[in-house]
Scaffold this motif. Structure first.
Motif, PDB file in Angstrom:
ATOM      1  N   MET A 105       0.690  -1.359   0.230  1.00 37.21           N
ATOM      2  CA  MET A 105       0.135   0.012   0.018  1.00 37.21           C
ATOM      3  C   MET A 105       0.896   1.334   0.059  1.00 37.21           C
ATOM      4  O   MET A 105       0.531   2.097  -0.883  1.00 37.21           O
ATOM      5  CB  MET A 105      -0.846   0.098   1.224  1.00 37.21           C
ATOM      6  CG  MET A 105      -2.124  -1.049   1.019  1.00 37.21           C
ATOM      7  SD  MET A 105      -2.969  -1.452   2.460  1.00 37.21           S
ATOM      8  CE  MET A 105      -3.955  -0.219   2.885  1.00 37.21           C
TER       9      MET A 105
ATOM     10  N   LEU B 293      -4.769   0.037 -12.090  1.00 33.32           N
ATOM     11  CA  LEU B 293      -5.044   0.380 -10.626  1.00 33.32           C
ATOM     12  C   LEU B 293      -4.589   1.861 -10.427  1.00 33.32           C
ATOM     13  O   LEU B 293      -5.249   2.799  -9.939  1.00 33.32           O
ATOM     14  CB  LEU B 293      -4.215  -0.606  -9.594  1.00 33.32           C
ATOM     15  CG  LEU B 293      -4.696  -0.095  -8.163  1.00 33.32           C
ATOM     16  CD1 LEU B 293      -6.049  -0.470  -8.037  1.00 33.32           C
ATOM     17  CD2 LEU B 293      -3.736  -1.131  -7.347  1.00 33.32           C
TER      18      LEU B 293
ATOM     19  N   PHE C 257      -6.735   5.201  -9.462  1.00 31.16           N
ATOM     20  CA  PHE C 257      -6.523   6.159  -8.485  1.00 31.16           C
ATOM     21  C   PHE C 257      -6.970   7.568  -9.143  1.00 31.16           C
ATOM     22  O   PHE C 257      -7.270   8.384  -8.622  1.00 31.16           O
ATOM     23  CB  PHE C 257      -5.105   5.789  -7.936  1.00 31.16           C
ATOM     24  CG  PHE C 257      -4.931   4.923  -7.030  1.00 31.16           C
ATOM     25  CD1 PHE C 257      -5.976   4.256  -6.368  1.00 31.16           C
ATOM     26  CD2 PHE C 257      -3.646   4.521  -6.896  1.00 31.16           C
ATOM     27  CE1 PHE C 257      -5.719   3.422  -5.454  1.00 31.16           C
ATOM     28  CE2 PHE C 257      -3.285   3.638  -6.007  1.00 31.16           C
ATOM     29  CZ  PHE C 257      -4.501   2.791  -5.366  1.00 31.16           C
TER      30      PHE C 257
ATOM     31  N   TYR D 106       2.976  10.388   8.074  1.00 32.12           N
ATOM     32  CA  TYR D 106       2.138   9.058   7.827  1.00 32.12           C
ATOM     33  C   TYR D 106       3.200   7.968   7.157  1.00 32.12           C
ATOM     34  O   TYR D 106       3.607   7.098   7.642  1.00 32.12           O
ATOM     35  CB  TYR D 106       0.970   9.073   7.149  1.00 32.12           C
ATOM     36  CG  TYR D 106       0.033  10.119   7.759  1.00 32.12           C
ATOM     37  CD1 TYR D 106      -0.908   9.384   8.768  1.00 32.12           C
ATOM     38  CD2 TYR D 106      -0.203  11.192   7.783  1.00 32.12           C
ATOM     39  CE1 TYR D 106      -1.822   9.852   9.374  1.00 32.12           C
ATOM     40  CE2 TYR D 106      -1.076  12.135   8.525  1.00 32.12           C
ATOM     41  CZ  TYR D 106      -2.067  11.390   9.448  1.00 32.12           C
ATOM     42  OH  TYR D 106      -2.756  11.952  10.043  1.00 32.12           O
TER      43      TYR D 106
ATOM     44  N   ILE E 131       5.437   4.985   9.109  1.00 30.14           N
ATOM     45  CA  ILE E 131       4.908   3.641   9.083  1.00 30.14           C
ATOM     46  C   ILE E 131       5.869   2.574   8.429  1.00 30.14           C
ATOM     47  O   ILE E 131       5.779   1.792   8.720  1.00 30.14           O
ATOM     48  CB  ILE E 131       3.537   3.710   8.234  1.00 30.14           C
ATOM     49  CG1 ILE E 131       2.542   4.421   8.941  1.00 30.14           C
ATOM     50  CG2 ILE E 131       3.098   2.157   7.790  1.00 30.14           C
ATOM     51  CD1 ILE E 131       1.258   4.668   8.351  1.00 30.14           C
TER      52      ILE E 131
ATOM     53  N   TYR F   2      -4.269   9.387  15.220  1.00 27.69           N
ATOM     54  CA  TYR F   2      -3.492   9.181  14.133  1.00 27.69           C
ATOM     55  C   TYR F   2      -4.105   7.949  13.315  1.00 27.69           C
ATOM     56  O   TYR F   2      -4.012   8.074  12.140  1.00 27.69           O
ATOM     57  CB  TYR F   2      -2.001   8.865  14.907  1.00 27.69           C
ATOM     58  CG  TYR F   2      -1.164   8.801  13.653  1.00 27.69           C
ATOM     59  CD1 TYR F   2      -0.333   9.708  13.071  1.00 27.69           C
ATOM     60  CD2 TYR F   2      -0.709   7.566  13.342  1.00 27.69           C
ATOM     61  CE1 TYR F   2       0.669   9.627  12.151  1.00 27.69           C
ATOM     62  CE2 TYR F   2       0.313   7.220  12.669  1.00 27.69           C
ATOM     63  CZ  TYR F   2       0.967   8.484  11.868  1.00 27.69           C
ATOM     64  OH  TYR F   2       2.136   7.995  11.132  1.00 27.69           O
TER      65      TYR F   2
ATOM     66  N   ILE G 178      -5.941   7.225   9.510  1.00 26.93           N
ATOM     67  CA  ILE G 178      -5.699   6.377   8.573  1.00 26.93           C
ATOM     68  C   ILE G 178      -6.782   5.403   8.155  1.00 26.93           C
ATOM     69  O   ILE G 178      -7.112   5.093   7.038  1.00 26.93           O
ATOM     70  CB  ILE G 178      -4.300   5.379   8.980  1.00 26.93           C
ATOM     71  CG1 ILE G 178      -3.140   6.402   9.050  1.00 26.93           C
ATOM     72  CG2 ILE G 178      -4.106   4.246   7.970  1.00 26.93           C
ATOM     73  CD1 ILE G 178      -2.051   5.630   9.880  1.00 26.93           C
TER      74      ILE G 178
ATOM     75  N   MET H 191     -13.445   4.769  -4.790  1.00 26.19           N
ATOM     76  CA  MET H 191     -13.151   3.983  -5.806  1.00 26.19           C
ATOM     77  C   MET H 191     -14.283   3.007  -6.357  1.00 26.19           C
ATOM     78  O   MET H 191     -14.005   2.302  -7.417  1.00 26.19           O
ATOM     79  CB  MET H 191     -11.947   3.010  -5.644  1.00 26.19           C
ATOM     80  CG  MET H 191     -10.627   3.739  -5.509  1.00 26.19           C
ATOM     81  SD  MET H 191      -9.236   2.957  -4.845  1.00 26.19           S
ATOM     82  CE  MET H 191      -8.811   2.089  -6.294  1.00 26.19           C
TER      83      MET H 191
END
Lengths: 352, 164
Positions: free
Chosen positions: A216, A307, A311, A330, A334, B3, B7, B18
């Motif tokens: 992701m 894909l 988007f 973020y 992560i 936080y 997400i 989508m």
């Protein structure tokens, strides 16, 4: 220089009675010409695909007049761009202005050299393959900076800076994801990454949770890296006036345009290699048949391209502060945690 | 929001977006059912413009070649740029024996018309209305000056304006 034993050199040496050294160079030129031709056409095909897909997403038809299903439309567009006058601002830095597009297009084409299309078809199987792709494609930022600077237009300069910020930032999280996947596969060589997946199953399966998180992050950062919506602050036709290439015209402009699409193909190919097993067929249904891998590789890559188009035609564009917030608050934390997580998973032997 | 809540909600909302565009893509890719594009010059024989399309102004005529315009000139007064000229005369009405206006020619300058529709709103008898024809290109400007009442047409005898 010693020539490797390949099909082309074998043919040249045995059939054409050519000396080995000359055959080596002839082979390089032939392969380069073939790659150049194939990927010029690939860029045009991707532009066509983008326009058709965009049309279907927006309930339109898209180009459908020139050739079957409008396939020749982009060739006609390219011919138009070739025939256009190349203009520029009066006080531009002529040398930098001229070479800037080539930085972008050449680096895009260089990264293609290492892609493994099948077990047999790989132009350059370097043992630092993934590293090569990331390092080469990050040179494209220089082309964008140069274009902004050499245009001698303050808006172009601002656009170049804006896209430089974006591309450099998002390269970080791409690199972090690649590190995480390298921890899993234990190699940087693209052919070995795929042979690892042949043994253990596709990485997204064998690496399970950290691989899915990595996938992701890679998709988000890859979309940003190739300057596509929702991260296309680089050009943003309707709001920011095309950024760094606003002073470019004709074929110089088309190079940027093509490079964007080739970069999209490279990012998708990286996703396929790192997560979806490259040229491997699902469940090994066509294993052992030579060159069928090309089909699976291109099929999967076009799936990921699809894909990214999905988007593009769904999400609204980011503001520059939102874009940097997403990356620095973020994605990077992560992906850093994800490296540790992946290392723990591999260390404890929790992979499949 | 927290936080991780950010997400989670971002993922959720992106996926719901989508879903919608994805449905459009797959429906249109396989069936072309929801495509709203009209391929204009190809479908010229079957093309039917929707009722509210503002192509030009036409005058309603019934099957006896009779119209509802009693030459009140409300539309001429309402038109902001003088696209409408009404030529009228008076004649003795045989029933009442009083002189009454009748329409000789309703001249409409299409080349000046901005399709604002004020004349149609002003018309008390609904004598003029929107026409859907949009093939107006001609070789000569004089072709754009049109006479809305058909030759030989007359006022519907005894027609009463419902709004008057």
């Amino acid at each position: 220089m010693t020539a490797n034993k390949t099909i082309i050199t074998d043919f040249l040496v045995d059939q054409m009675q050519m000396p080995v050294d000359i055959a080596f160079w002839v082979e390089i030129v032939v392969v380069a010409a073939v790659y150049l031709g194939v990927f010029a056409l690939l860029g045009l095909f991707l532009v066509w695909m983008e326009r058709r897909a965009a049309a279907f997403f927006q309930q339109r038809l898209g180009p459908n007049r020139r050739g079957p299903a409008g396939l020749f439309q982009t060739i006609a567009d390219a011919l138009k761009l070739v025939s256009k006058e190349i203009t520029g601002t009066e006080k531009r830095d002529k040398f930098l202005y001229t070479i800037a597009p080539y930085f972008v297009i050449v680096t895009a084409l260089m990264a293609l050299a290492v892609l493994p299309f099948s077990q047999e078809l790989q132009a350059f199987d370097i043992n630092l393959g993934v590293f090569f792709i990331t390092s080469v494609s990050s040179v494209a930022v220089i082309g964008i900076f140069l274009a902004g600077w050499a245009s001698n237009n303050k808006f172009s300069l601002l656009g170049g800076m804006r896209s430089g910020i974006q591309m450099i930032s998002y390269e970080l999280s791409i690199g972090m994801v690649i590190v995480a996947m390298t921890v899993l596969t234990g190699t940087l060589q693209l052919s070995e990454i795929i042979s690892f997946q042949q043994e253990h199953g596709w990485s997204i399966w064998s690496g399970h949770i950290p691989a899915i998180i990595g996938f992701m992050i890679f998709m988000i950062a890859g979309t940003a890296e190739s300057n596509r919506t929702p991260f296309d602050l680089v050009e943003a036709e309707s709001e920011l006036g095309s950024g760094y290439h606003s002073e470019y015209s004709g074929m110089n402009f088309a190079y940027y345009f093509l490079a964007e699409f080739v970069n999209m193909f490279i990012i998708s190919a990286m996703v396929v290699i790192l997560f979806f097993g490259g040229w491997l067929s699902p469940f090994g249904i066509t294993d052992g048949i030579p060159y069928v891998g090309v089909f699976w590789f291109v099929f999967k890559t076009l799936g990921v391209v699809m894909l990214m188009m999905w988007f593009r035609w769904t999400f609204p564009r980011f503001r520059i502060d939102q874009l940097l917030t997403l990356e620095w608050k973020y994605l990077i934390p992560i992906s850093m945690v994800n490296i540790v997580f992946m290392a723990l998973v591999v260390w404890l032997g929790l992979t499949f | 929001m927290s936080y991780f809540g950010d997400i989670a909600s971002a993922t959720k909302t992106l996926i719901s977006g989508m879903k919608i565009t994805g449905r459009y893509f797959f429906v249109n890719f396989f069936t072309r059912k929801e495509i709203i594009t009209v391929e204009y010059p190809d479908n010229i024989d079957t093309l039917k413009m929707f009722d509210r399309f503002r192509g030009e102004i036409v005058m309603y005529h019934d099957e006896n070649n009779q119209h509802r315009c009693d030459a009140c000139t409300m539309c001429e007064i309402a038109c902001p740029n003088g696209s409408i000229e009404i030529i009228w005369d008076k004649a003795i009405n045989e029933e009442t024996g009083k002189p009454k206006k009748f329409l000789e020619e309703h001249i409409y300058h299409l080349e000046m018309c901005t399709m604002c529709g004020l004349c149609i709103e002003a018309c008390p008898a609904d004598a003029i209305m929107w026409g859907q024809n949009f093939h107006h290109a001609t070789q000569d400007r004089s072709h754009l000056t049109k006479s809305l009442n058909q030759p030989g047409s007359s006022f519907i005898p005894g027609y009463k304006n419902p709004k008057k």
